[in-house]
Enzyme design. Structure first.
Site, short mmCIF file in Angstrom:
data_model
loop_
_atom_site.label_atom_id
_atom_site.label_comp_id
_atom_site.label_asym_id
_atom_site.label_seq_id
_atom_site.Cartn_x
_atom_site.Cartn_y
_atom_site.Cartn_z
N GLU A 151 0.86 -1.20 0.00
CA GLU A 151 0.00 0.00 0.00
C GLU A 151 0.89 1.25 0.00
O GLU A 151 1.98 1.22 0.59
CB GLU A 151 -0.84 -0.05 1.30
CG GLU A 151 -1.76 1.12 1.56
CD GLU A 151 -2.48 0.96 2.93
OE1 GLU A 151 -2.10 0.08 3.74
OE2 GLU A 151 -3.42 1.74 3.17
N LYS A 203 -9.51 2.36 -1.81
CA LYS A 203 -9.67 1.58 -0.58
C LYS A 203 -11.05 1.78 0.06
O LYS A 203 -11.44 2.91 0.38
CB LYS A 203 -8.56 1.98 0.40
CG LYS A 203 -8.50 1.14 1.68
CD LYS A 203 -7.27 1.54 2.51
CE LYS A 203 -7.09 0.69 3.74
NZ LYS A 203 -5.88 1.06 4.51
N CYS A 231 -4.93 -3.41 2.35
CA CYS A 231 -4.68 -3.54 3.79
C CYS A 231 -5.93 -3.83 4.62
O CYS A 231 -6.44 -4.93 4.60
CB CYS A 231 -3.91 -2.31 4.28
SG CYS A 231 -2.97 -2.70 5.78
C1 ACM Z 1 -3.94 -0.27 7.13
O1 ACM Z 1 -5.04 -0.38 6.59
N1 ACM Z 1 -2.94 0.35 6.54
C2 ACM Z 1 -3.68 -0.87 8.44
#
Ligand code: ACM
Length: 261
Positions: free
Chosen positions: A38, A108, A141
């Site tokens: 990420e 995301k 993530c």
């Molecule tokens: C995250 O979503 N970077 C923990």
């Protein structure tokens, strides 16, 4: 199909250095799909939306162009996370680029902790792109914490989930075994290492990137505290076989009428 996990240690804000480091790691191994962390060239611990905007990039611009070029040079797909600039604001985004000039874009869905102050909530939904017969789904993530994320990608036909991560909690690398089993998919969690101490808070990233098979086996486990690039071979047909015995198919046997959303 060969999957590479790329685990790096970006220095906050040093976009060009970080990209060079990623390209060196990519060039150190041969694979058909490379999965990167990420926010892999910006760093993670932004302190303001202005700072995000100053480091965020256009998905069609020059910085992403470096990774598109690397995909062409290596005749391989590359999945990576990056801060995306848009007219409305910035997203914690990820992309898969293929050597034939296509891409899959993702924003995301489940923002973690202070990300909620810094990024817009993702509006793309989950998607899958096919490259050389391999169906690649994309997640970022904290999405892992919500079983619906990987389930959705499995239902959309993903063979492998490219999971670009900056993990700070210790659970995901083990939880991936269950997520892979319950969906019969490969999961490639590419994490970063290092500590960022910004805005009055230090975050240490847990490294330990993993590639997990649909049978719940670790195919790769990378070190917890060092940059690394490692490759394993996967067979997409195993992910497409959702039957686990003569009686049970883990997708067909679901009973959605008894589930609460
Ligand atoms: C995250 O979503 N970077 C923990």
């Amino acid at each position: 199909m060969r999957i590479a996990l790329i685990q790096n240690h970006p220095r906050f804000g040093e976009v060009e250095n970080n990209l060079n480091g990623l390209l060196t790691l990519i060039e150190s191994v041969e694979a058909d799909l490379y999965v990167l962390p990420e926010l892999c060239f910006s760093g993670y611990q932004f302190v303001s939306t202005d700072e995000v905007r100053s480091l965020a990039v256009d998905p069609d611009g020059a910085v992403i162009g470096w990774l598109r070029q690397a995909a062409c040079d290596r005749n391989a797909a590359i999945a990576f996370g990056y801060p995306e600039r848009s007219a409305a604001g910035c997203y914690n985004a990820a992309m898969v680029v293929t050597p034939d000039g296509r891409d899959l874009r993702y924003r995301k869905t489940h923002l973690f902790y202070r990300e909620k102050d810094l990024f817009l909530p993702g509006d793309s939904g989950f998607g899958v792109i096919e490259w050389h017969g391999l169906r690649v789904g994309l997640a970022v993530c904290f999405d892992w914490y919500f079983p619906e994320s990987f389930r959705t990608l499995a239902l959309k036909g993903a063979d492998v989930i490219a999971h670009c991560s900056n993990l700070v909690m210790p659970y995901c690398q083990q939880a991936d075994l269950t997520r892979a089993l319950e969906n019969r998919v490969y999961i490639a969690t590419a994490n970063r290492v290092g500590t960022e101490d910004r805005g009055g808070e230090a975050l240490t990233f847990t490294g330990g990137s993993v590639l997990v098979s649909p049978r719940g086996e670790y195919l790769l486990t990378l070190p917890k505290d060092a940059e690394a690039a490692e490759v394993a071979v996967i067979d997409p047909e195993i992910a497409r076989q959702k039957k686990i015995n003569r009686y049970n198919d883990i997708i067909a046997d679901r009973r959605p009428e008894h589930y609460t959303l």
